[in-house]
Design an enzyme around this catalytic site. Structure first.
Site, PDB file in Angstrom:
ATOM      1  N   GLU A  21      18.720  44.257  36.259  1.00  6.16           N
ATOM      2  CA  GLU A  21      19.146  43.948  37.627  1.00  6.16           C
ATOM      3  C   GLU A  21      19.688  45.194  38.324  1.00  6.16           C
ATOM      4  O   GLU A  21      19.525  45.349  39.537  1.00  6.16           O
ATOM      5  CB  GLU A  21      20.216  42.863  37.621  1.00  6.16           C
ATOM      6  CG  GLU A  21      19.722  41.512  37.154  1.00  6.16           C
ATOM      7  CD  GLU A  21      20.834  40.495  37.126  1.00  6.16           C
ATOM      8  OE1 GLU A  21      20.809  39.597  37.995  1.00  6.16           O
ATOM      9  OE2 GLU A  21      21.730  40.595  36.267  1.00  6.16           O
ATOM     10  N   TYR A  51      31.690  41.583  65.256  1.00  3.63           N
ATOM     11  CA  TYR A  51      30.743  41.220  64.198  1.00  3.63           C
ATOM     12  C   TYR A  51      29.970  42.426  63.693  1.00  3.63           C
ATOM     13  O   TYR A  51      29.499  42.430  62.559  1.00  3.63           O
ATOM     14  CB  TYR A  51      29.827  40.056  64.588  1.00  3.63           C
ATOM     15  CG  TYR A  51      29.033  40.196  65.844  1.00  3.63           C
ATOM     16  CD1 TYR A  51      27.866  40.935  65.874  1.00  3.63           C
ATOM     17  CD2 TYR A  51      29.434  39.558  67.003  1.00  3.63           C
ATOM     18  CE1 TYR A  51      27.123  41.053  67.038  1.00  3.63           C
ATOM     19  CE2 TYR A  51      28.701  39.663  68.173  1.00  3.63           C
ATOM     20  CZ  TYR A  51      27.552  40.407  68.181  1.00  3.63           C
ATOM     21  OH  TYR A  51      26.822  40.525  69.329  1.00  3.63           O
ATOM     22  N   LEU A  69      28.776  38.709  41.142  1.00  6.87           N
ATOM     23  CA  LEU A  69      28.790  38.416  42.569  1.00  6.87           C
ATOM     24  C   LEU A  69      30.191  38.060  43.044  1.00  6.87           C
ATOM     25  O   LEU A  69      30.545  38.305  44.195  1.00  6.87           O
ATOM     26  CB  LEU A  69      27.815  37.287  42.890  1.00  6.87           C
ATOM     27  CG  LEU A  69      26.345  37.531  42.535  1.00  6.87           C
ATOM     28  CD1 LEU A  69      25.488  36.368  42.988  1.00  6.87           C
ATOM     29  CD2 LEU A  69      25.849  38.844  43.088  1.00  6.87           C
ATOM     30  N   GLU A  70      30.990  37.503  42.143  1.00  2.00           N
ATOM     31  CA  GLU A  70      32.378  37.175  42.475  1.00  2.00           C
ATOM     32  C   GLU A  70      33.143  38.424  42.914  1.00  2.00           C
ATOM     33  O   GLU A  70      33.967  38.370  43.833  1.00  2.00           O
ATOM     34  CB  GLU A  70      33.077  36.532  41.267  1.00  2.00           C
ATOM     35  CG  GLU A  70      32.576  35.133  40.934  1.00  2.00           C
ATOM     36  CD  GLU A  70      31.333  35.090  40.048  1.00  2.00           C
ATOM     37  OE1 GLU A  70      31.027  34.001  39.526  1.00  2.00           O
ATOM     38  OE2 GLU A  70      30.653  36.124  39.879  1.00  2.00           O
ATOM     39  N   LYS A  96      21.911  35.286  45.666  1.00  2.00           N
ATOM     40  CA  LYS A  96      20.961  36.172  44.996  1.00  2.00           C
ATOM     41  C   LYS A  96      19.638  35.423  44.949  1.00  2.00           C
ATOM     42  O   LYS A  96      19.523  34.364  44.325  1.00  2.00           O
ATOM     43  CB  LYS A  96      21.414  36.510  43.579  1.00  2.00           C
ATOM     44  CG  LYS A  96      20.444  37.423  42.841  1.00  2.00           C
ATOM     45  CD  LYS A  96      20.830  37.624  41.389  1.00  2.00           C
ATOM     46  CE  LYS A  96      21.967  38.589  41.271  1.00  2.00           C
ATOM     47  NZ  LYS A  96      22.238  38.973  39.861  1.00  2.00           N
TER      48      LYS A  96
END
Length: 116
Positions: A21, A51, A69-70, A96
């Site tokens: 990955e 934004y 990802l956390e 993902k």
């Protein structure tokens, strides 16, 4: 409360626990929503959350590979609050796409919601 958000910002990044990955990378979709008080009418960009600034924070964080990802969503919420102290609530969702699990899965998802 006033909500400012970006939906499905697409990034190609190298987050993941497995070595392949971090080499091959993947497509990620990011949703970010923040809330600020709406105590008065806003007529100046300095009185709100830009934004474009949200996207800049997201881009910076997404460019740094993380195993989980956390970690990514936590870093985004932390950086947004530092940049825009008026934020009282945030919701960051990271998907993902086609995670390498040997199964037909559209996406995995991690979401972090905070009230400050």
């Amino acid at each position: 409360m006033l909500t400012i958000a970006l939906e499905q910002a697409s990034f190609y990044a190298y987050h993941g626990l497995y070595q392949e990955e971090t080499i091959i990378g993947n497509t990620f979709l990011l949703d970010i929503a923040v809330r600020i008080p709406d105590t008065r009418e806003i007529d100046d960009l300095a009185d709100t959350v830009n934004y474009q600034g949200i996207y800049e924070v997201a881009s910076e964080i997404m460019a740094i590979p993380k195993p989980l990802l956390e970690e990514v969503v936590y870093a985004i919420t932390t950086q947004l609050k530092e940049r825009y102290p008026a934020i009282q609530h945030s919701l960051v969702t990271l998907r993902k796409m086609n995670p390498p699990m040997g199964a037909s899965i559209r996406n995995s998802l991690v979401s972090l919601e905070k009230t400050y």
